[in-house]
Design an enzyme around this catalytic site. Sequence first.
Site, PDB file in Angstrom:
ATOM      1  N   HIS A   1      39.656   2.811  -7.478  1.00  0.00           N
ATOM      2  CA  HIS A   1      39.911   2.899  -6.028  1.00  0.00           C
ATOM      3  C   HIS A   1      38.790   3.683  -5.380  1.00  0.00           C
ATOM      4  O   HIS A   1      38.871   4.898  -5.200  1.00  0.00           O
ATOM      5  CB  HIS A   1      41.267   3.576  -5.811  1.00  0.00           C
ATOM      6  CG  HIS A   1      41.704   3.555  -4.369  1.00  0.00           C
ATOM      7  ND1 HIS A   1      42.994   3.261  -3.985  1.00  0.00           N
ATOM      8  CD2 HIS A   1      41.038   3.799  -3.218  1.00  0.00           C
ATOM      9  CE1 HIS A   1      43.104   3.333  -2.668  1.00  0.00           C
ATOM     10  NE2 HIS A   1      41.924   3.650  -2.183  1.00  0.00           N
TER      11      HIS A   1
ATOM     12  N   LYS B   1      31.762  -7.423   6.515  1.00  0.00           N
ATOM     13  CA  LYS B   1      31.655  -7.212   7.969  1.00  0.00           C
ATOM     14  C   LYS B   1      30.701  -8.220   8.603  1.00  0.00           C
ATOM     15  O   LYS B   1      29.712  -8.632   7.985  1.00  0.00           O
ATOM     16  CB  LYS B   1      31.149  -5.791   8.248  1.00  0.00           C
ATOM     17  CG  LYS B   1      32.073  -4.711   7.700  1.00  0.00           C
ATOM     18  CD  LYS B   1      31.456  -3.343   7.829  1.00  0.00           C
ATOM     19  CE  LYS B   1      32.381  -2.310   7.217  1.00  0.00           C
ATOM     20  NZ  LYS B   1      32.415  -2.411   5.734  1.00  0.00           N
TER      21      LYS B   1
ATOM     22  N   THR C   1      34.932  -3.795   2.820  1.00  0.00           N
ATOM     23  CA  THR C   1      35.405  -4.743   3.833  1.00  0.00           C
ATOM     24  C   THR C   1      34.226  -5.568   4.321  1.00  0.00           C
ATOM     25  O   THR C   1      33.334  -5.016   4.980  1.00  0.00           O
ATOM     26  CB  THR C   1      35.990  -3.949   5.027  1.00  0.00           C
ATOM     27  OG1 THR C   1      36.795  -2.869   4.538  1.00  0.00           O
ATOM     28  CG2 THR C   1      36.783  -4.841   5.942  1.00  0.00           C
TER      29      THR C   1
ATOM     30  N   HIS D   1      47.012  -0.460  -0.101  1.00  0.00           N
ATOM     31  CA  HIS D   1      47.201   0.939   0.319  1.00  0.00           C
ATOM     32  C   HIS D   1      48.647   1.027   0.788  1.00  0.00           C
ATOM     33  O   HIS D   1      49.069   0.209   1.625  1.00  0.00           O
ATOM     34  CB  HIS D   1      46.267   1.302   1.460  1.00  0.00           C
ATOM     35  CG  HIS D   1      44.883   1.629   1.009  1.00  0.00           C
ATOM     36  ND1 HIS D   1      44.065   0.719   0.387  1.00  0.00           N
ATOM     37  CD2 HIS D   1      44.173   2.781   1.068  1.00  0.00           C
ATOM     38  CE1 HIS D   1      42.914   1.301   0.094  1.00  0.00           C
ATOM     39  NE2 HIS D   1      42.946   2.536   0.491  1.00  0.00           N
TER      40      HIS D   1
ATOM     41  N   GLU E   1      50.806   5.773   3.038  1.00  0.00           N
ATOM     42  CA  GLU E   1      49.993   6.892   3.558  1.00  0.00           C
ATOM     43  C   GLU E   1      50.644   7.509   4.787  1.00  0.00           C
ATOM     44  O   GLU E   1      50.339   8.625   5.169  1.00  0.00           O
ATOM     45  CB  GLU E   1      48.591   6.391   3.925  1.00  0.00           C
ATOM     46  CG  GLU E   1      47.762   5.994   2.726  1.00  0.00           C
ATOM     47  CD  GLU E   1      46.372   5.600   3.141  1.00  0.00           C
ATOM     48  OE1 GLU E   1      46.207   4.448   3.573  1.00  0.00           O
ATOM     49  OE2 GLU E   1      45.448   6.414   3.073  1.00  0.00           O
TER      50      GLU E   1
HETATM   51  C1  LIG Z   1      41.409   7.882   3.279  1.00  0.00           C
HETATM   52  N1  LIG Z   1      42.338   6.819   3.124  1.00  0.00           N
HETATM   53  C2  LIG Z   1      42.124   5.520   3.442  1.00  0.00           C
HETATM   54  N2  LIG Z   1      43.189   4.804   3.844  1.00  0.00           N
HETATM   55  C3  LIG Z   1      43.037   3.508   4.224  1.00  0.00           C
HETATM   56  N3  LIG Z   1      41.850   2.872   4.243  1.00  0.00           N
HETATM   57  C4  LIG Z   1      40.781   3.564   3.834  1.00  0.00           C
HETATM   58  C5  LIG Z   1      40.851   4.911   3.389  1.00  0.00           C
HETATM   59  N4  LIG Z   1      39.596   5.299   3.022  1.00  0.00           N
HETATM   60  C6  LIG Z   1      38.772   4.238   3.249  1.00  0.00           C
HETATM   61  N5  LIG Z   1      39.489   3.207   3.740  1.00  0.00           N
HETATM   62  C7  LIG Z   1      38.993   1.893   4.159  1.00  0.00           C
HETATM   63  O1  LIG Z   1      37.669   1.704   3.645  1.00  0.00           O
HETATM   64  C8  LIG Z   1      36.753   1.454   4.737  1.00  0.00           C
HETATM   65  C9  LIG Z   1      35.403   2.068   4.428  1.00  0.00           C
HETATM   66  O2  LIG Z   1      34.788   1.368   3.360  1.00  0.00           O
HETATM   67  P1  LIG Z   1      34.182  -0.106   3.585  1.00  0.00           P
HETATM   68  O3  LIG Z   1      33.634  -0.148   5.010  1.00  0.00           O
HETATM   69  O4  LIG Z   1      35.315  -1.055   3.366  1.00  0.00           O
HETATM   70  O5  LIG Z   1      33.095  -0.222   2.579  1.00  0.00           O
HETATM   71  C10 LIG Z   1      37.406   2.133   5.921  1.00  0.00           C
HETATM   72  O6  LIG Z   1      36.933   1.546   7.131  1.00  0.00           O
HETATM   73  C11 LIG Z   1      38.883   1.836   5.686  1.00  0.00           C
HETATM   74  O7  LIG Z   1      39.199   0.530   6.136  1.00  0.00           O
HETATM   75 ZN   LIG Z   2      41.581   3.990  -0.184  1.00  0.00          ZN
END
Ligand SMILES: CNc1ncnc2c1ncn2[C@@H]1O[C@H](COP(=O)(O)O)[C@@H](O)[C@H]1O
Ligand SMILES: [Zn+2]
Length: 368
Positions: free
Chosen positions: A29, A116, A114, A230, A233
């Site tokens: 993760h 983009k 994600t 996820h 949370e």
């Molecule tokens: C802290 N807890 C969390 N809860 C939910 N989503 C999270 C996260 N931490 C990260 N992300 C998800 O990962 C994206 C960044 O990486 P990428 O742009 O995808 O590489 C964030 O924009 C969010 O959508």
């Molecule tokens: Zn996460």
Amino acid sequence: MSAREIENMEAINAELRQWCHELPKVELHAHLNGSIRDSTLLELVKNHGDNGVLISKDVEQMILEKGTSLRKCFELFAVYHVLATDHETVKRITKEAVEDFAADNCIYLELRTTPKKNEAKGMTKRSYMDAVIDGLKAVDTVDVDLCGCELTNKKNGDWRRKKIFVRLLLSINRSEATSAAIETVNLAMEMKEMGVVGIDLSGDPTVGQWDTVLPALEHARKLGLPVTLHCGEVRNSKEIQAMLDFNPQRLGHVCLLAEEDWERLKSLMIPVEICLTSNIMTQTIPLIEYHHFADLYKSKHPLSLCTDDTGLFSTTLSNEYYKAAVTFGLGKEEMFKLAQEAVDFVFANEDVKKHLAQNYEEAKARIL
Ligand SMILES: CNc1ncnc2c1ncn2[C@@H]1O[C@H](COP(=O)(O)O)[C@@H](O)[C@H]1O
Ligand SMILES: [Zn+2]
């Protein structure tokens, strides 16, 4: 406590930290943009300069303050995405993230991101992912196995070089429309032969509806793509129950479950990606001593220690193991077993699992 006793304790802690670093680890993760080095971010801010949208001084302050609440995390991600969403930077942060995990003795990394679009940079979801693959190919500190093929040929035949298995998860951001989420699932299918092994649902848990993304997750399931979600949370029992009904291959976090949902999770035995530092830094869990890791561990529930966002939370996977050891009083045998069992939950194929299992057999004699 006498000075001598303090000295002793510090020496024991230092030895344990070193042991956790040497322990071969599996990371299930880790978000790409959450794993950007501070040094890289600060360089990106400097290069970006002030343009009315981002004021360098403020952004530097935010970066150094870290993700000290879920809201702050998503404010930071919005800034990271302004700074890092071009092909060159995506390639760079991927290369650096993999090199950092390899340096931390991760032998297997499921890196999630994600895909983009960025019209201004001619970026599509596919070209974003191609930049990620280019970043994996650019790794030169270790050998990278991405899809059963070694991306980097051994430098001058040096067979002793470390190797890290990297597989990719495509993240659906829960604020996306159904069509965009389905596009991501189709892209994952298209890139299955290039190391993509599954789908993640993530994003700000206070936005988006489960029913919007469910069609895409069902589509992924029909296509045979494993899913991790996820979950929990924020308190949202209706959504948590729907996620348990979906019965994914894995769940991330599971912090705030009502008692009945908690018991149901345990009866379903869905493996959980535990992110200790993330949950404490975002104040989702007030104190690490109260963390649900203890309950799951005692009930022998399948789980794996993970980082979530090494950059945002200034952590490493070794540090997550160290924190678990000192907080919950786990010995080296128990830590080794925890790391080794994570292999059972990877989304990669049986061949990779065999390699990883063999790695642990060899490591046992070395570090236990
Ligand atoms: C802290 N807890 C969390 N809860 C939910 N989503 C999270 C996260 N931490 C990260 N992300 C998800 O990962 C994206 C960044 O990486 P990428 O742009 O995808 O590489 C964030 O924009 C969010 O959508
Ligand atoms: Zn996460």
